[in-house]
Design an enzyme around this catalytic site. Sequence first.
Site, short mmCIF file in Angstrom:
data_model
loop_
_atom_site.label_atom_id
_atom_site.label_comp_id
_atom_site.label_asym_id
_atom_site.label_seq_id
_atom_site.Cartn_x
_atom_site.Cartn_y
_atom_site.Cartn_z
CG ASP A 61 -1.80 -1.19 1.34
OD1 ASP A 61 -1.99 -1.69 2.46
OD2 ASP A 61 -2.23 -1.66 0.27
CE LYS A 112 17.84 6.75 2.31
NZ LYS A 112 17.60 6.81 0.85
CG ASP A 114 20.86 4.18 -5.35
OD1 ASP A 114 22.08 4.38 -5.49
OD2 ASP A 114 20.14 4.81 -4.57
O1 LIG Z 1 22.94 11.72 -0.49
C1 LIG Z 1 23.27 10.54 -0.71
O2 LIG Z 1 24.43 10.09 -0.52
C2 LIG Z 1 22.27 9.56 -1.25
O3 LIG Z 1 21.03 10.15 -1.35
P1 LIG Z 1 19.78 9.17 -1.54
O4 LIG Z 1 19.47 8.59 -0.17
O5 LIG Z 1 18.67 10.03 -2.10
O6 LIG Z 1 20.22 8.10 -2.52
MG LIG Z 2 20.17 6.48 -3.54
#
Ligand SMILES: O=C(O)COP(=O)(O)O
Ligand SMILES: [Mg+2]
Length: 309
Positions: free
Chosen positions: A24, A231, A256
């Site tokens: 979702d 992240k 990615d």
């Molecule tokens: O700023 C980064 O190194 C990566 O940015 P992103 O999380 O949008 O891939």
């Molecule tokens: Mg990225």
Amino acid sequence: MTTSSPQYLTGNPAALNAFIDRFDTFLFDCDGVLWSGDHTFPGTAETLELLRSRGKQVVFVTNNSTKSRADYKKKLDGLSIPSNVEEIFSSSYSASIYISRILKLPTNKRKVFVLGETGIEQELRNENVPFIGGTDPALRRDLVPEDYKLMASGDPSMLDPEVGVVLVGLDFHINYLKMSLAFQYIRRGAVFLATNIDSTLPNQGSLFPGAGSISAPLIMMLGKEPIALGKPSQAMMDAIEGKFQFDRNRTCMVGDRTNTDIRFGVEGKLGGTLAVLTGVSTKDDILNGPLRPLAYVDKLSDFLGAESK
Ligand SMILES: O=C(O)COP(=O)(O)O
Ligand SMILES: [Mg+2]
């Protein structure tokens, strides 16, 4: 760590369709998925529109701290990608929230010394967090002998006594003076934070120094890692879940980079993760690395090949 073999979805309309139906909410990484620097991948807007037309919630989750959420909103608008600022989570925002609402600092140590760009400054301002450094042009100069003396003695004209945090993001104007100031603040007790520690940043199909390359000298000098708020930190996942109240089983992280995006989704116990081959991680990383996604595609716009509903 996921050790199963990721499913390849590109060119398989039924599998693409089934994958979309499993979720979702889709959390989208930006650099390397939607765009590479200023180059937006063809079909990005159409793919997001396809998902929204099927009632999916789309959230943008970027580790790139050089822009604020408002800046990203402008970028998405310019690409004709509908969004609202509440759907955008940048590591500059995540770090500012952490400093203003989570970190308990002594009242006389509330100022932040920034290695980074305007994105961090705007988000700190939005949270009324005082800061110095960042894009300050006065720091874009060579160190002079007097600077060594003033830093070594902790002179308040050089080292602001109210600085209690050093926040490190991608800084396009790094130099020896700024690195020295950050080092001095941390060794004198300031908290060492990073917006993210991505080693490289994709741009125009190649790779360039990422925020992690700005923290690396400090890690080497100090012998310790920063607390990173982007992240794969779950502080960001909790903030996003708090806002959207999504069902983690029905949520997919699209990214990615396996060691940030896919790890973020796997450790966040999301229902699924999807990797794309348009950014940093390679097919070998995806198929044979320690952190494997549930599925992968060559590029995000492959989803335009899903069976039409
Ligand atoms: O700023 C980064 O190194 C990566 O940015 P992103 O999380 O949008 O891939
Ligand atoms: Mg990225």
